[in-house]
Scaffold this motif. Structure first.
Motif, PDB file in Angstrom:
ATOM      1  N   ARG A 144      -8.143  -7.572  -2.840  1.00  0.00           N
ATOM      2  CA  ARG A 144      -9.571  -7.336  -2.987  1.00  0.00           C
ATOM      3  C   ARG A 144     -10.141  -8.210  -4.104  1.00  0.00           C
ATOM      4  N   ASP A 273      -4.333  -1.352   6.409  1.00  0.00           N
ATOM      5  CA  ASP A 273      -4.748  -0.057   5.853  1.00  0.00           C
ATOM      6  C   ASP A 273      -3.528   0.793   5.500  1.00  0.00           C
ATOM      7  N   HIS A 276      -1.665  -0.628   2.416  1.00  0.00           N
ATOM      8  CA  HIS A 276      -2.353  -0.307   1.162  1.00  0.00           C
ATOM      9  C   HIS A 276      -2.081   1.144   0.782  1.00  0.00           C
ATOM     10  N   HIS A 282       1.027  -3.406  -2.670  1.00  0.00           N
ATOM     11  CA  HIS A 282       1.068  -3.437  -4.139  1.00  0.00           C
ATOM     12  C   HIS A 282       2.476  -3.796  -4.621  1.00  0.00           C
TER      13      HIS A 282
END
Length: 317
Positions: A144, A273, A276, A282
């Motif tokens: 992002r 989705d 995440h 991450h």
């Protein structure tokens, strides 16, 4: 016509009807089998990788040990391997039976062109590159806006001096980068250094700083010891306590020439989705150093509006 012949007609019609029904049933089974085969068929996705990282990603593609594809192996200098792993996992998590196959490319610009023209299928890229190309589609963000951080990388001598006088801005320092690195250049201009020079190659950036003809550049934080970066024997060090963020988001760029491209994007978005939510993305980003937990509390020299707003809402101790 004999009575016997006339008497057999209903039976003939019955047998004919049964035969037609059987043929129709067999055809429906054949169609069903074809649909099922297509639904479970594994499709190959061509993923372009620049030559400097191709061997690393290719060896992982053919490695029987899944760790390198699960972001569990420590490969700090291969951003391509990170995106390869996320792409493969996102397609699977989105319910698509796909096999990501790497193809060589000399650089990012050529990779972008390969996807646009249909010679490759999917690559990761910045939002502005994808939005400007009508021949490609864009996935949900992998990274992002503001999540990609870079350090102020300097020579060992400058690094040693900074321990006594931590940097608060770079107005008195000279910077070097490559002008075609659009985001880096944009960030450097916003930092207003004393001077800003464009180099021809990444190796030249290191050489100019090593020769004292420039003070710093922007580089991704390494996950190695001391977060040191090196090239051709020249080592650069991150100035402690400060960092910058890149004001853009990263997505997957999907070629419109890819069969069922819209369906593949939908599956990819479902997978992104999920990744995440379960922390896989991450994990990949932190294990590779793209997101570096060691600099979590370092001051951002160019915070985004969202980061400024968040800082104002967080009470000070």
């Amino acid at each position: 016509m004999s009575p016997q012949t006339g008497a057999n007609r209903p039976a003939d019609r019955t047998r004919t009807g049964i035969l037609v029904a059987l043929i129709a049933m067999l055809c429906s089974f054949a169609d069903f089998g074809s649909i099922s085969a297509n639904a479970t068929e594994t499709i190959d996705i061509r993923f372009p990788v620049r030559e400097s990282e191709f061997d690393t990603v290719f060896s992982c593609q053919n490695d029987s040990n899944p760790d390198c594809r699960s972001c569990l192996a420590n490969r700090p200098d291969s951003a391509s391997l990170v995106m390869y792993s996320i792409l493969q996992e996102a397609l699977n998590a989105g319910g698509l039976a796909a096999r990501v196959q790497v193809v060589p490319s000399p650089n990012s610009e050529r990779s972008r062109k390969m996807v646009s023209e249909g010679f490759a299928d999917i690559k990761s890229d910045w939002d502005f590159n994808i939005d400007a190309d009508p021949e490609v589609l864009k996935s949900l963000p992998i990274l992002r806006r503001g999540e990609v951080e870079k350090g102020i990388y300097v020579s060992q001598d400058t690094f040693a001096l900074s321990s006594d006088t931590p940097v608060s801005d770079v107005h008195h320092m000279s910077a070097v980068s490559i002008r075609t690195w659009r985001l880096d250049w944009e960030v450097l201009e916003s930092l207003a250094p004393a001077s800003l020079t464009s180099a021809a190659t990444k190796q030249q950036i290191y050489a100019l700083i090593n020769a004292g003809r420039a003070d710093f550049t922007l580089l991704e934080f390494s996950s190695g010891p001391g977060m040191v970066r090196s090239s051709d024997g020249i080592r650069l060090y991150p100035m402690p306590g400060v960092k910058v963020v890149l004001p853009a988001s990263q997505h997957f760029m999907i070629s419109r020439h890819l069969p069922d491209a819209e369906k593949i994007v939908a599956a990819l978005n479902t997978g992104i989705d999920a990744l995440h939510a379960n922390g896989f993305i991450h994990q990949c980003l932190t294990n590779s150093g793209i997101i570096n937990e060691q600099v979590r509390d370092w001051r951002i020299l160019n915070p985004t509006e969202d980061q400024l707003a968040h800082h104002k809402t967080v009470p000070s101790n």
